[in-house]
Design a protein around this motif. Structure first.
Motif, PDB file in Angstrom:
ATOM      1  N   GLY A 132      -9.967  -9.812  -9.733  1.00  0.00           N
ATOM      2  CA  GLY A 132      -8.915  -9.040 -10.356  1.00  0.00           C
ATOM      3  C   GLY A 132      -7.554  -9.656 -10.124  1.00  0.00           C
ATOM      4  N   ARG A 133      -6.575  -9.138 -10.848  1.00  0.00           N
ATOM      5  CA  ARG A 133      -5.225  -9.701 -10.834  1.00  0.00           C
ATOM      6  C   ARG A 133      -4.285  -8.961  -9.892  1.00  0.00           C
ATOM      7  NH1 ARG A 133      -0.711  -9.182 -14.941  1.00  0.00           N
ATOM      8  NH2 ARG A 133      -1.953  -7.501 -15.821  1.00  0.00           N
ATOM      9  N   ALA A 134      -4.499  -7.657  -9.694  1.00  0.00           N
ATOM     10  CA  ALA A 134      -3.603  -6.854  -8.854  1.00  0.00           C
ATOM     11  C   ALA A 134      -3.845  -7.164  -7.380  1.00  0.00           C
ATOM     12  CB  ALA A 134      -3.826  -5.377  -9.125  1.00  0.00           C
ATOM     13  N   PRO A 135      -2.886  -6.866  -6.505  1.00  0.00           N
ATOM     14  CA  PRO A 135      -3.077  -7.150  -5.076  1.00  0.00           C
ATOM     15  C   PRO A 135      -3.962  -6.149  -4.354  1.00  0.00           C
ATOM     16  CG  PRO A 135      -0.926  -6.179  -5.433  1.00  0.00           C
ATOM     17  CD  PRO A 135      -1.510  -6.415  -6.801  1.00  0.00           C
ATOM     18  N   GLY A 136      -4.225  -4.980  -4.954  1.00  0.00           N
ATOM     19  CA  GLY A 136      -5.042  -3.983  -4.280  1.00  0.00           C
ATOM     20  C   GLY A 136      -4.328  -3.304  -3.138  1.00  0.00           C
ATOM     21  N   THR A 137      -3.012  -3.259  -3.230  1.00  0.00           N
ATOM     22  CA  THR A 137      -2.226  -2.637  -2.163  1.00  0.00           C
ATOM     23  C   THR A 137      -0.781  -2.505  -2.634  1.00  0.00           C
ATOM     24  OG1 THR A 137      -1.681  -2.768   0.195  1.00  0.00           O
ATOM     25  CG2 THR A 137      -1.653  -4.835  -1.036  1.00  0.00           C
ATOM     26  N   ASN A 138       0.122  -2.159  -1.710  1.00  0.00           N
ATOM     27  CA  ASN A 138       1.545  -2.055  -2.048  1.00  0.00           C
ATOM     28  C   ASN A 138       2.233  -3.410  -1.913  1.00  0.00           C
ATOM     29  OD1 ASN A 138       2.499  -2.380   0.804  1.00  0.00           O
ATOM     30  ND2 ASN A 138       1.383  -0.458   1.050  1.00  0.00           N
ATOM     31  N   GLY A 139       3.465  -3.481  -2.389  1.00  0.00           N
ATOM     32  CA  GLY A 139       4.188  -4.747  -2.423  1.00  0.00           C
ATOM     33  C   GLY A 139       4.415  -5.369  -1.062  1.00  0.00           C
ATOM     34  N   LEU A 140       4.746  -4.557  -0.066  1.00  0.00           N
ATOM     35  CA  LEU A 140       5.030  -5.090   1.260  1.00  0.00           C
ATOM     36  C   LEU A 140       3.765  -5.668   1.888  1.00  0.00           C
ATOM     37  CD1 LEU A 140       7.384  -5.414   3.227  1.00  0.00           C
ATOM     38  CD2 LEU A 140       6.717  -3.242   4.278  1.00  0.00           C
ATOM     39  N   THR A 141       2.637  -4.963   1.728  1.00  0.00           N
ATOM     40  CA  THR A 141       1.375  -5.477   2.262  1.00  0.00           C
ATOM     41  C   THR A 141       0.956  -6.741   1.516  1.00  0.00           C
ATOM     42  OG1 THR A 141       0.708  -3.221   2.838  1.00  0.00           O
ATOM     43  CG2 THR A 141      -1.012  -4.898   2.809  1.00  0.00           C
ATOM     44  N   ALA A 142       1.200  -6.764   0.215  1.00  0.00           N
ATOM     45  CA  ALA A 142       0.888  -7.972  -0.564  1.00  0.00           C
ATOM     46  C   ALA A 142       1.660  -9.172  -0.029  1.00  0.00           C
ATOM     47  CB  ALA A 142       1.212  -7.751  -2.035  1.00  0.00           C
ATOM     48  N   HIS A 143       2.913  -8.953   0.350  1.00  0.00           N
ATOM     49  CA  HIS A 143       3.716 -10.040   0.929  1.00  0.00           C
ATOM     50  C   HIS A 143       3.119 -10.497   2.255  1.00  0.00           C
ATOM     51  CE1 HIS A 143       7.039 -11.789   3.310  1.00  0.00           C
ATOM     52  NE2 HIS A 143       7.391 -12.319   2.141  1.00  0.00           N
ATOM     53  N   ALA A 144       2.669  -9.529   3.071  1.00  0.00           N
ATOM     54  CA  ALA A 144       2.065  -9.888   4.357  1.00  0.00           C
ATOM     55  C   ALA A 144       0.768 -10.668   4.171  1.00  0.00           C
ATOM     56  CB  ALA A 144       1.805  -8.624   5.167  1.00  0.00           C
ATOM     57  N   LEU A 145       0.056 -10.390   3.079  1.00  0.00           N
ATOM     58  CA  LEU A 145      -1.215 -11.070   2.820  1.00  0.00           C
ATOM     59  C   LEU A 145      -1.022 -12.520   2.393  1.00  0.00           C
ATOM     60  CD1 LEU A 145      -3.157  -8.269   0.936  1.00  0.00           C
ATOM     61  CD2 LEU A 145      -3.969  -9.439   2.989  1.00  0.00           C
ATOM     62  N   ARG A 146      -0.067 -12.756   1.496  1.00  0.00           N
ATOM     63  CA  ARG A 146       0.014 -14.095   0.893  1.00  0.00           C
ATOM     64  C   ARG A 146       1.291 -14.846   1.257  1.00  0.00           C
ATOM     65  NH1 ARG A 146       0.849 -12.409  -5.473  1.00  0.00           N
ATOM     66  NH2 ARG A 146       2.714 -11.207  -5.160  1.00  0.00           N
ATOM     67  N   ARG A 147       2.303 -14.164   1.792  1.00  0.00           N
ATOM     68  CA  ARG A 147       3.513 -14.794   2.315  1.00  0.00           C
ATOM     69  C   ARG A 147       4.445 -15.380   1.258  1.00  0.00           C
ATOM     70  NH1 ARG A 147       4.233 -12.990   7.494  1.00  0.00           N
ATOM     71  NH2 ARG A 147       2.205 -12.885   8.494  1.00  0.00           N
TER      72      ARG A 147
END
Length: 371
Positions: A132-147
């Motif tokens: 899928g294309r979405a991060p599966g979470t909120n924006g802040l967690t997405a940043h923590a996942l991929r940096r």
């Protein structure tokens, strides 16, 4: 992945199929799971319940059991689909196992190719890779996942790179050609000088909008639509997918899954009580609160504002709920209207036993085998 029939359960014994009672052809029924973790339950309890549902699905002839990826959400425990799937390989015998999906924005394509190559090596011919294309979470967690911003911003290129890793077929001018390859995988066979011993996992594109539908069609991939999020977009998305479909080495013709939120109970009132808890958790998330599924007891005296009622009811309407016969009737109607080749269900409520019971009731309503 180079498999014209995408390892469809339609080519397997009849025990892998249920009959849409209002239709003319067998349509497989599958399960999507997020290891729902209602308030008062631990992750261990939720995951153990997921294992029991997977075992039940395997015994009753469900076609697929997919696990969705979510992060930093107390209401779900499936942050790592590959890890749960590796456990389910040993707990099941015939059902296909897969992701619904892995979020390509969170991982380099090579990592996903390696994880699912490992699963395919452990359970040859039983692994699906839904992305899928979405991060599966909120924006802040997405940043923590991929940096950084690599991933979702260039989804088609990421999908293409993943496909090349799965098939070890980068073009000659590509810097990864014969130098970077996924293990286990076809590149490993090539390096070891042996004939092809590895078949890649079956690749699916997931989505809840027209964007992924069109991309899946253009790439000639099977497409799974998340009607649990946007049932109103289901038919239009399938039309876009079929209109844009180009035959590929994967598929000769379009192939679709429609996934729905469901909850079947012994009576209609219990189904409404359980799904209200889930809808309340979505209300919390939409209000930027922690995504927690409260117990029905907590909600007995909750007084909703008009705006909260609107959000709650909008999510309630997305869930197919009631007795098993009521749920099956609605699923049949959606299948007939959309022409979905397969149906997938996600039982969503607060009670772990209730979700397991929901699966049993639906299997019984479809007269699925009990062996």
């Amino acid at each position: 992945m180079r498999n014209k029939n995408i390892d469809s359960p339609q080519n397997k014994p009849a025990s892998f199929q249920y009959l849409i009672k209002q239709g003319n052809a067998p349509v497989p029924l599958s399960i999507l799971d997020v290891a729902t973790t209602g308030k008062g339950y631990s992750a261990t309890e939720a995951i153990n319940n997921s294992i029991e549902i997977a075992k039940l699905a395997d015994q009753r002839g469900f076609a697929r059991y997919w696990v969705a990826e979510h992060h930093a959400m107390p209401a779900v425990s499936t942050s790592s689909p590959a890890m749960l799937l590796s456990r389910l390989i040993s707990e099941t015998k015939q059902i296909r196992l897969g992701s619904g999906g892995m979020m390509l924005s969170n991982f380099p394509p090579l990592v996903i190719a390696e994880q699912f190559g490992m699963l395919q090596a452990m359970a040859p011919g039983r692994i699906d890779l839904g992305i899928g294309r979405a991060p599966g979470t909120n924006g802040l967690t997405a940043h923590a996942l991929r940096r950084d911003l690599v991933g979702a911003e260039d989804f088609p290129a990421q999908v293409t790179e993943l496909m090349h890793f799965l098939e070890d077929d980068f073009p000659e001018a590509h810097p990864y050609k014969d130098k970077v390859f996924a293990v286990p995988g076809l590149g490993q066979d090539r390096e070891n000088g042996i004939p092809r011993s590895f078949n890649s996992p079956s690749l699916w594109l997931l989505g809840s909008s027209g964007y992924s539908a069109q991309l899946a069609g253009k790439l000639g991939l099977p497409f799974a639509f998340a009607a649990q999020l946007a049932p109103e977009n289901l038919i239009a998305a399938f039309e876009l997918y079929r209109k844009n479909f180009k035959p590929s080495d994967v598929l000769d013709k379009p192939h679709t899954i429609a996934c729905f939120s469901v909850f079947a109970a012994d009576n209609e009132e219990e189904a409404k009580i359980q799904t209200r808890s889930f809808s309340h958790s979505m209300l919390r998330m939409m209000s930027s609160q922690s995504y927690v599924i409260p117990s029905p007891e907590e909600l007995k005296n909750y007084v909703y504002t008009d705006s909260e009622k609107y959000v709650l009811e909008s999510w309630n309407e997305k869930i197919i709920k009631g007795t098993a016969d009521q749920v099956v009737t609605r699923l049949n109607q959606f299948q007939k209207a959309s022409g979905a080749d397969e149906i997938m269900i996600a039982s969503l409520g607060h009670s772990l036993n209730g979700m397991l019971h929901s699966t049993k009731l639906i299997a019984d309503a479809y007269d699925m085998p009990t062996n």
